[in-house]
Design a protein around this motif. Structure first.
Motif, PDB file in Angstrom:
ATOM      1  N   GLU A  15       0.829  -1.211   0.000  1.00 16.14           N
ATOM      2  CA  GLU A  15       0.000   0.000   0.000  1.00 16.14           C
ATOM      3  C   GLU A  15       0.862   1.260   0.000  1.00 16.14           C
ATOM      4  O   GLU A  15       0.564   2.224  -0.707  1.00 16.14           O
ATOM      5  N   GLY A  16       1.928   1.250   0.807  1.00 19.50           N
ATOM      6  CA  GLY A  16       2.821   2.397   0.836  1.00 19.50           C
ATOM      7  C   GLY A  16       3.464   2.653  -0.516  1.00 19.50           C
ATOM      8  O   GLY A  16       3.548   3.793  -0.982  1.00 19.50           O
ATOM      9  N   CYS A  17       3.919   1.582  -1.166  1.00 28.26           N
ATOM     10  CA  CYS A  17       4.543   1.714  -2.492  1.00 28.26           C
ATOM     11  C   CYS A  17       3.545   2.209  -3.531  1.00 28.26           C
ATOM     12  O   CYS A  17       3.895   3.000  -4.417  1.00 28.26           O
ATOM     13  N   LEU A  18       2.294   1.757  -3.434  1.00 33.71           N
ATOM     14  CA  LEU A  18       1.259   2.225  -4.360  1.00 33.71           C
ATOM     15  C   LEU A  18       1.014   3.727  -4.209  1.00 33.71           C
ATOM     16  O   LEU A  18       0.897   4.449  -5.211  1.00 33.71           O
ATOM     17  N   LEU A  19       0.949   4.190  -2.960  1.00 39.34           N
ATOM     18  CA  LEU A  19       0.753   5.617  -2.730  1.00 39.34           C
ATOM     19  C   LEU A  19       1.912   6.432  -3.295  1.00 39.34           C
ATOM     20  O   LEU A  19       1.712   7.456  -3.954  1.00 39.34           O
ATOM     21  N   VAL A  20       3.133   5.977  -3.027  1.00 38.20           N
ATOM     22  CA  VAL A  20       4.309   6.699  -3.523  1.00 38.20           C
ATOM     23  C   VAL A  20       4.356   6.674  -5.048  1.00 38.20           C
ATOM     24  O   VAL A  20       4.625   7.697  -5.689  1.00 38.20           O
ATOM     25  N   ALA A  21       4.091   5.515  -5.638  1.00 42.06           N
ATOM     26  CA  ALA A  21       4.120   5.401  -7.095  1.00 42.06           C
ATOM     27  C   ALA A  21       3.104   6.336  -7.748  1.00 42.06           C
ATOM     28  O   ALA A  21       3.397   7.001  -8.741  1.00 42.06           O
ATOM     29  N   LEU A  22       1.899   6.399  -7.177  1.00 37.87           N
ATOM     30  CA  LEU A  22       0.879   7.297  -7.718  1.00 37.87           C
ATOM     31  C   LEU A  22       1.300   8.748  -7.551  1.00 37.87           C
ATOM     32  O   LEU A  22       1.144   9.563  -8.473  1.00 37.87           O
ATOM     33  N   GLY A  23       1.850   9.076  -6.373  1.00 39.61           N
ATOM     34  CA  GLY A  23       2.323  10.441  -6.158  1.00 39.61           C
ATOM     35  C   GLY A  23       3.412  10.845  -7.134  1.00 39.61           C
ATOM     36  O   GLY A  23       3.387  11.938  -7.707  1.00 39.61           O
ATOM     37  N   LEU A  24       4.372   9.952  -7.359  1.00 40.16           N
ATOM     38  CA  LEU A  24       5.453  10.237  -8.310  1.00 40.16           C
ATOM     39  C   LEU A  24       4.919  10.361  -9.738  1.00 40.16           C
ATOM     40  O   LEU A  24       5.373  11.204 -10.511  1.00 40.16           O
ATOM     41  N   HIS A  25       3.955   9.522 -10.082  1.00 38.06           N
ATOM     42  CA  HIS A  25       3.376   9.579 -11.428  1.00 38.06           C
ATOM     43  C   HIS A  25       2.645  10.900 -11.643  1.00 38.06           C
ATOM     44  O   HIS A  25       2.739  11.514 -12.719  1.00 38.06           O
ATOM     45  N   LEU A  79       8.365  -0.464  -6.211  1.00 38.44           N
ATOM     46  CA  LEU A  79       8.074   0.893  -6.675  1.00 38.44           C
ATOM     47  C   LEU A  79       8.536   1.086  -8.113  1.00 38.44           C
ATOM     48  O   LEU A  79       7.840   1.720  -8.922  1.00 38.44           O
ATOM     49  N   SER A  80       9.700   0.545  -8.454  1.00 36.10           N
ATOM     50  CA  SER A  80      10.201   0.648  -9.827  1.00 36.10           C
ATOM     51  C   SER A  80       9.223   0.008 -10.806  1.00 36.10           C
ATOM     52  O   SER A  80       8.937   0.559 -11.880  1.00 36.10           O
ATOM     53  N   GLY A 117       2.973  15.495  -3.372  1.00 29.46           N
ATOM     54  CA  GLY A 117       3.699  15.597  -2.110  1.00 29.46           C
ATOM     55  C   GLY A 117       3.019  14.858  -0.981  1.00 29.46           C
ATOM     56  O   GLY A 117       3.663  14.154  -0.193  1.00 29.46           O
ATOM     57  N   LEU A 118       1.677  14.978  -0.900  1.00 31.11           N
ATOM     58  CA  LEU A 118       0.928  14.301   0.160  1.00 31.11           C
ATOM     59  C   LEU A 118       0.979  12.780   0.005  1.00 31.11           C
ATOM     60  O   LEU A 118       1.191  12.049   0.979  1.00 31.11           O
ATOM     61  N   LEU A 119       0.775  12.298  -1.219  1.00 33.81           N
ATOM     62  CA  LEU A 119       0.771  10.849  -1.444  1.00 33.81           C
ATOM     63  C   LEU A 119       2.130  10.230  -1.137  1.00 33.81           C
ATOM     64  O   LEU A 119       2.217   9.176  -0.490  1.00 33.81           O
ATOM     65  N   VAL A 120       3.194  10.868  -1.603  1.00 29.72           N
ATOM     66  CA  VAL A 120       4.537  10.350  -1.324  1.00 29.72           C
ATOM     67  C   VAL A 120       4.812  10.375   0.178  1.00 29.72           C
ATOM     68  O   VAL A 120       5.355   9.422   0.749  1.00 29.72           O
ATOM     69  N   GLY A 121       4.411  11.452   0.835  1.00 25.63           N
ATOM     70  CA  GLY A 121       4.630  11.564   2.270  1.00 25.63           C
ATOM     71  C   GLY A 121       3.942  10.469   3.064  1.00 25.63           C
ATOM     72  O   GLY A 121       4.552   9.807   3.908  1.00 25.63           O
ATOM     73  N   PHE A 122       2.655  10.245   2.779  1.00 27.42           N
ATOM     74  CA  PHE A 122       1.928   9.217   3.517  1.00 27.42           C
ATOM     75  C   PHE A 122       2.414   7.809   3.160  1.00 27.42           C
ATOM     76  O   PHE A 122       2.413   6.906   4.005  1.00 27.42           O
ATOM     77  N   GLY A 123       2.841   7.618   1.916  1.00 33.74           N
ATOM     78  CA  GLY A 123       3.415   6.329   1.536  1.00 33.74           C
ATOM     79  C   GLY A 123       4.682   6.034   2.320  1.00 33.74           C
ATOM     80  O   GLY A 123       4.894   4.902   2.793  1.00 33.74           O
ATOM     81  N   LEU A 124       5.517   7.055   2.495  1.00 33.64           N
ATOM     82  CA  LEU A 124       6.753   6.873   3.265  1.00 33.64           C
ATOM     83  C   LEU A 124       6.457   6.573   4.732  1.00 33.64           C
ATOM     84  O   LEU A 124       7.137   5.749   5.358  1.00 33.64           O
ATOM     85  N   ILE A 125       5.442   7.234   5.287  1.00 36.59           N
ATOM     86  CA  ILE A 125       5.071   6.981   6.680  1.00 36.59           C
ATOM     87  C   ILE A 125       4.725   5.503   6.877  1.00 36.59           C
ATOM     88  O   ILE A 125       5.158   4.857   7.835  1.00 36.59           O
ATOM     89  N   ILE A 126       3.942   4.957   5.959  1.00 36.08           N
ATOM     90  CA  ILE A 126       3.562   3.546   6.053  1.00 36.08           C
ATOM     91  C   ILE A 126       4.790   2.654   6.020  1.00 36.08           C
ATOM     92  O   ILE A 126       4.936   1.718   6.811  1.00 36.08           O
ATOM     93  N   LEU A 127       5.717   2.954   5.118  1.00 39.93           N
ATOM     94  CA  LEU A 127       6.923   2.138   5.001  1.00 39.93           C
ATOM     95  C   LEU A 127       7.791   2.248   6.252  1.00 39.93           C
ATOM     96  O   LEU A 127       8.301   1.242   6.761  1.00 39.93           O
ATOM     97  N   PHE A 128       7.987   3.468   6.756  1.00 36.55           N
ATOM     98  CA  PHE A 128       8.795   3.653   7.961  1.00 36.55           C
ATOM     99  C   PHE A 128       8.215   2.869   9.133  1.00 36.55           C
ATOM    100  O   PHE A 128       8.951   2.284   9.933  1.00 36.55           O
ATOM    101  N   ARG A 129       6.895   2.858   9.253  1.00 35.87           N
ATOM    102  CA  ARG A 129       6.256   2.185  10.388  1.00 35.87           C
ATOM    103  C   ARG A 129       6.385   0.673  10.302  1.00 35.87           C
ATOM    104  O   ARG A 129       6.155  -0.024  11.295  1.00 35.87           O
ATOM    105  N   HIS A 130       6.713   0.164   9.133  1.00 36.10           N
ATOM    106  CA  HIS A 130       6.863  -1.276   8.975  1.00 36.10           C
ATOM    107  C   HIS A 130       8.323  -1.652   8.700  1.00 36.10           C
ATOM    108  O   HIS A 130       8.610  -2.640   8.048  1.00 36.10           O
ATOM    109  N   ASN A 131       9.223  -0.800   9.224  1.00 36.37           N
ATOM    110  CA  ASN A 131      10.657  -1.073   9.173  1.00 36.37           C
ATOM    111  C   ASN A 131      11.142  -1.303   7.750  1.00 36.37           C
ATOM    112  O   ASN A 131      11.864  -2.264   7.453  1.00 36.37           O
ATOM    113  N   ALA A 132      10.731  -0.409   6.856  1.00 38.61           N
ATOM    114  CA  ALA A 132      11.180  -0.448   5.466  1.00 38.61           C
ATOM    115  C   ALA A 132      11.365   0.992   5.001  1.00 38.61           C
ATOM    116  O   ALA A 132      11.037   1.945   5.722  1.00 38.61           O
TER     117      ALA A 132
END
Length: 200
Positions: free
Chosen positions: A12-22, A83-84, A108-123
């Motif tokens: 889910e985190g990667c999906l949010l970041v990928a959409l934000g980057l796109h 993500l790639s 910016g918001l999507l990438v930010g929240f995607g990173l939060i999810i990843l950080f919370r799961h030790n990634a």
């Protein structure tokens, strides 16, 4: 169940970041960190963003392996690879036409929240994410501070490639990303203890 929950969250985190980057890429805008460097290099090479992002992260796995552990490194490697792939798929199948101001805000918001999810799961998503997690765990420096420094460096490099309008909208994405990480990311408990004990 715990393992399944973790990997679903990473997806889910990667999906949010990928959409934000796109969304950002669709308007010619940038984001901070390794992704921002990849976006700049898109203008200088024939490689796709997904390829550049994967290659740029390879050296950082060494730092992660020796300082943050095997589990973190493996989850980060899977996250970067995922993500790639997702960014390549979105480039082929997701077509967007969004005003740059809205792109900057949503991206910016999507990438930010995607990173939060990843950080919370030790990634993380590698690169400067690895550095920010390392500095936080080793020196109790909040990840948002490292992100802000990376934002400034990418923005300075982008001056040579973007006009003033795109720079401003990219800055909006940077600020929203840093704001999300700063407000919602919680450092490990031991790091918070270090900060408290270091106060006079």
């Amino acid at each position: 169940m715990k393992t399944t929950h973790r990997w679903l969250s990473i997806l889910e985190g990667c999906l949010l970041v990928a959409l934000g980057l796109h969304i950002l890429n669709s308007s010619g805008l940038l984001i901070s960190g390794t992704a921002g460097v990849g976006m700049i290099l898109l203008r200088l090479t024939d490689l796709s963003f997904g390829q550049l992002f994967f290659l740029l992260n390879l050296p950082f796995y060494i730092l992660a392996w020796y300082t943050l552990g095997r589990a973190f490194t493996m989850r980060t490697f899977v996250s970067v690879s995922l993500l790639s792939i997702l960014t390549e798929l979105m480039k082929e199948y997701v077509y967007l036409s969004i005003h740059p101001a809205l792109s900057g805000a949503l991206g910016g918001l999507l990438v930010g929240f995607g990173l939060i999810i990843l950080f919370r799961h030790n990634a993380s998503l590698g690169g400067l994410n690895i550095l920010s997690v390392y500095l936080e765990r080793r020196f109790a420096i909040h990840a948002s501070r490292t992100t802000l420094v990376a934002d400034i460096l990418v923005l300075v490099a982008a001056i040579a490639f973007l006009d003033i309008g795109h720079l401003i909208y990219s800055l909006l994405a940077f600020l929203l990303l840093s704001s999300v990480v700063g407000r919602y990311h919680r450092p490990p408990k031991w790091a918070q203890i270090v900060v408290v004990e270091s106060k006079p």
